[in-house]
Write a protein that holds these residues in place. Structure first.
Motif, PDB file in Angstrom:
ATOM      1  N   LEU A   1       0.803  -1.225   0.000  1.00  0.00           N
ATOM      2  CA  LEU A   1       0.000   0.000   0.000  1.00  0.00           C
ATOM      3  C   LEU A   1       0.834   1.273   0.000  1.00  0.00           C
ATOM      4  O   LEU A   1       0.527   2.213  -0.741  1.00  0.00           O
ATOM      5  CB  LEU A   1      -0.953   0.008   1.199  1.00  0.00           C
ATOM      6  N   PHE A   2       1.872   1.340   0.797  1.00  0.00           N
ATOM      7  CA  PHE A   2       2.671   2.560   0.858  1.00  0.00           C
ATOM      8  C   PHE A   2       3.338   2.841  -0.486  1.00  0.00           C
ATOM      9  O   PHE A   2       3.322   3.975  -0.965  1.00  0.00           O
ATOM     10  CB  PHE A   2       3.723   2.501   1.967  1.00  0.00           C
ATOM     11  N   LYS A   3       3.909   1.796  -1.095  1.00  0.00           N
ATOM     12  CA  LYS A   3       4.548   1.990  -2.395  1.00  0.00           C
ATOM     13  C   LYS A   3       3.524   2.406  -3.438  1.00  0.00           C
ATOM     14  O   LYS A   3       3.806   3.261  -4.284  1.00  0.00           O
ATOM     15  CB  LYS A   3       5.266   0.724  -2.846  1.00  0.00           C
ATOM     16  N   GLN A   4       2.334   1.836  -3.398  1.00  0.00           N
ATOM     17  CA  GLN A   4       1.296   2.232  -4.353  1.00  0.00           C
ATOM     18  C   GLN A   4       0.930   3.692  -4.167  1.00  0.00           C
ATOM     19  O   GLN A   4       0.805   4.440  -5.140  1.00  0.00           O
ATOM     20  CB  GLN A   4       0.051   1.355  -4.189  1.00  0.00           C
ATOM     21  N   TRP A   5       0.762   4.104  -2.930  1.00  0.00           N
ATOM     22  CA  TRP A   5       0.423   5.505  -2.650  1.00  0.00           C
ATOM     23  C   TRP A   5       1.537   6.426  -3.133  1.00  0.00           C
ATOM     24  O   TRP A   5       1.295   7.435  -3.803  1.00  0.00           O
ATOM     25  CB  TRP A   5       0.183   5.695  -1.150  1.00  0.00           C
ATOM     26  N   PHE A   6       2.787   6.084  -2.792  1.00  0.00           N
ATOM     27  CA  PHE A   6       3.933   6.924  -3.127  1.00  0.00           C
ATOM     28  C   PHE A   6       4.077   7.077  -4.634  1.00  0.00           C
ATOM     29  O   PHE A   6       4.202   8.192  -5.157  1.00  0.00           O
ATOM     30  CB  PHE A   6       5.213   6.330  -2.522  1.00  0.00           C
ATOM     31  N   PHE A   7       4.041   5.979  -5.359  1.00  0.00           N
ATOM     32  CA  PHE A   7       4.257   6.060  -6.798  1.00  0.00           C
ATOM     33  C   PHE A   7       3.037   6.626  -7.526  1.00  0.00           C
ATOM     34  O   PHE A   7       3.179   7.202  -8.611  1.00  0.00           O
ATOM     35  CB  PHE A   7       4.698   4.709  -7.357  1.00  0.00           C
ATOM     36  N   THR A   8       1.870   6.507  -6.953  1.00  0.00           N
ATOM     37  CA  THR A   8       0.701   7.189  -7.515  1.00  0.00           C
ATOM     38  C   THR A   8       0.901   8.693  -7.417  1.00  0.00           C
ATOM     39  O   THR A   8       0.633   9.432  -8.375  1.00  0.00           O
ATOM     40  CB  THR A   8      -0.585   6.776  -6.774  1.00  0.00           C
ATOM     41  N   LYS A   9       1.383   9.162  -6.268  1.00  0.00           N
ATOM     42  CA  LYS A   9       1.673  10.593  -6.117  1.00  0.00           C
ATOM     43  C   LYS A   9       2.781  11.015  -7.078  1.00  0.00           C
ATOM     44  O   LYS A   9       2.720  12.106  -7.660  1.00  0.00           O
ATOM     45  CB  LYS A   9       2.091  10.915  -4.675  1.00  0.00           C
ATOM     46  N   MET A  10       3.812  10.203  -7.226  1.00  0.00           N
ATOM     47  CA  MET A  10       4.904  10.520  -8.142  1.00  0.00           C
ATOM     48  C   MET A  10       4.411  10.608  -9.587  1.00  0.00           C
ATOM     49  O   MET A  10       4.896  11.433 -10.359  1.00  0.00           O
ATOM     50  CB  MET A  10       6.010   9.460  -8.042  1.00  0.00           C
ATOM     51  N   SER A  11       3.457   9.772  -9.951  1.00  0.00           N
ATOM     52  CA  SER A  11       2.956   9.793 -11.331  1.00  0.00           C
ATOM     53  C   SER A  11       2.182  11.072 -11.635  1.00  0.00           C
ATOM     54  O   SER A  11       1.995  11.416 -12.798  1.00  0.00           O
ATOM     55  CB  SER A  11       2.071   8.571 -11.596  1.00  0.00           C
ATOM     56  N   ARG A  12       1.756  11.795 -10.610  1.00  0.00           N
ATOM     57  CA  ARG A  12       1.012  13.037 -10.823  1.00  0.00           C
ATOM     58  C   ARG A  12       1.932  14.246 -11.013  1.00  0.00           C
ATOM     59  O   ARG A  12       1.459  15.323 -11.365  1.00  0.00           O
ATOM     60  CB  ARG A  12       0.077  13.284  -9.645  1.00  0.00           C
ATOM     61  N   ILE A  13       3.215  14.083 -10.802  1.00  0.00           N
ATOM     62  CA  ILE A  13       4.147  15.208 -10.917  1.00  0.00           C
ATOM     63  C   ILE A  13       4.164  15.803 -12.325  1.00  0.00           C
ATOM     64  O   ILE A  13       4.092  17.024 -12.466  1.00  0.00           O
ATOM     65  CB  ILE A  13       5.551  14.795 -10.437  1.00  0.00           C
ATOM     66  N   PRO A  14       4.256  15.005 -13.392  1.00  0.00           N
ATOM     67  CA  PRO A  14       4.276  15.625 -14.726  1.00  0.00           C
ATOM     68  C   PRO A  14       3.031  16.475 -15.017  1.00  0.00           C
ATOM     69  O   PRO A  14       3.142  17.542 -15.617  1.00  0.00           O
ATOM     70  CB  PRO A  14       4.359  14.433 -15.682  1.00  0.00           C
ATOM     71  N   LYS A  15       1.862  16.022 -14.577  1.00  0.00           N
ATOM     72  CA  LYS A  15       0.648  16.815 -14.786  1.00  0.00           C
ATOM     73  C   LYS A  15       0.723  18.135 -14.031  1.00  0.00           C
ATOM     74  O   LYS A  15       0.308  19.173 -14.537  1.00  0.00           O
ATOM     75  CB  LYS A  15      -0.597  16.033 -14.345  1.00  0.00           C
ATOM     76  N   THR A  16       1.283  18.091 -12.831  1.00  0.00           N
ATOM     77  CA  THR A  16       1.419  19.304 -12.028  1.00  0.00           C
ATOM     78  C   THR A  16       2.412  20.266 -12.672  1.00  0.00           C
ATOM     79  O   THR A  16       2.184  21.475 -12.708  1.00  0.00           O
ATOM     80  CB  THR A  16       1.875  18.938 -10.607  1.00  0.00           C
ATOM     81  N   VAL A  17       3.510  19.726 -13.198  1.00  0.00           N
ATOM     82  CA  VAL A  17       4.502  20.568 -13.871  1.00  0.00           C
ATOM     83  C   VAL A  17       3.897  21.211 -15.118  1.00  0.00           C
ATOM     84  O   VAL A  17       4.088  22.405 -15.368  1.00  0.00           O
ATOM     85  CB  VAL A  17       5.767  19.743 -14.211  1.00  0.00           C
TER      86      VAL A  17
END
Length: 128
Positions: free
Chosen positions: A56-72
């Motif tokens: 679960l923690f890795k899923q949460w972390f990498f889900t957040k990481m995958s949103r970085i390009p959209k934010t940029v």
């Protein structure tokens, strides 16, 4: 003398315990009941599989990481819009300028509040 002080402190501790214990038992019962109600109402969200729970923690972390390009990308669009507004600054209405200045002032004020809190409430400087 020390024996009298110890005796007095044990008496005070006993009185404190007898005073606090009923309140503690009452609060404990309600907290435990509320915990069980909350867990019962949300039992569908509890992961029973240990392997899945460990991921679960890795899923949460990498889900957040995958949103970085959209934010940029969104920040680049916002910056382009801001540059466009700056290029046409003579056409801006006074209300828009006032709103933006108010926002900048608010950000600065919250920064100052954070600094004061960081200094332990001192306005003059850090305690060293």
């Amino acid at each position: 003398m020390a024996q009298a002080a110890i005796s007095r402190l044990s008496g005070l501790a006993g009185k404190a315990r007898s005073t606090i214990e009923p309140s503690y038992k009452f609060a404990e019962k309600h907290v435990v009941d509320q915990y069980h109600k909350t867990m019962q109402a949300n039992k569908d969200y509890v992961v029973q599989d240990e392997a899945a729970a460990n991921k679960l923690f890795k899923q949460w972390f990498f889900t957040k990481m995958s949103r970085i390009p959209k934010t940029v990308d969104a920040s680049h669009k916002e910056w382009a819009e801001l540059k466009g507004q700056w290029a046409k600054r003579s056409d801006l209405h006074l209300a828009e300028v006032g709103t933006q200045l108010l926002f900048v002032g608010e950000v600065y004020a919250w920064f100052c509040v954070g600094e004061v809190i960081g200094r332990g409430g001192s306005l003059s400087g850090y305690n060293i």
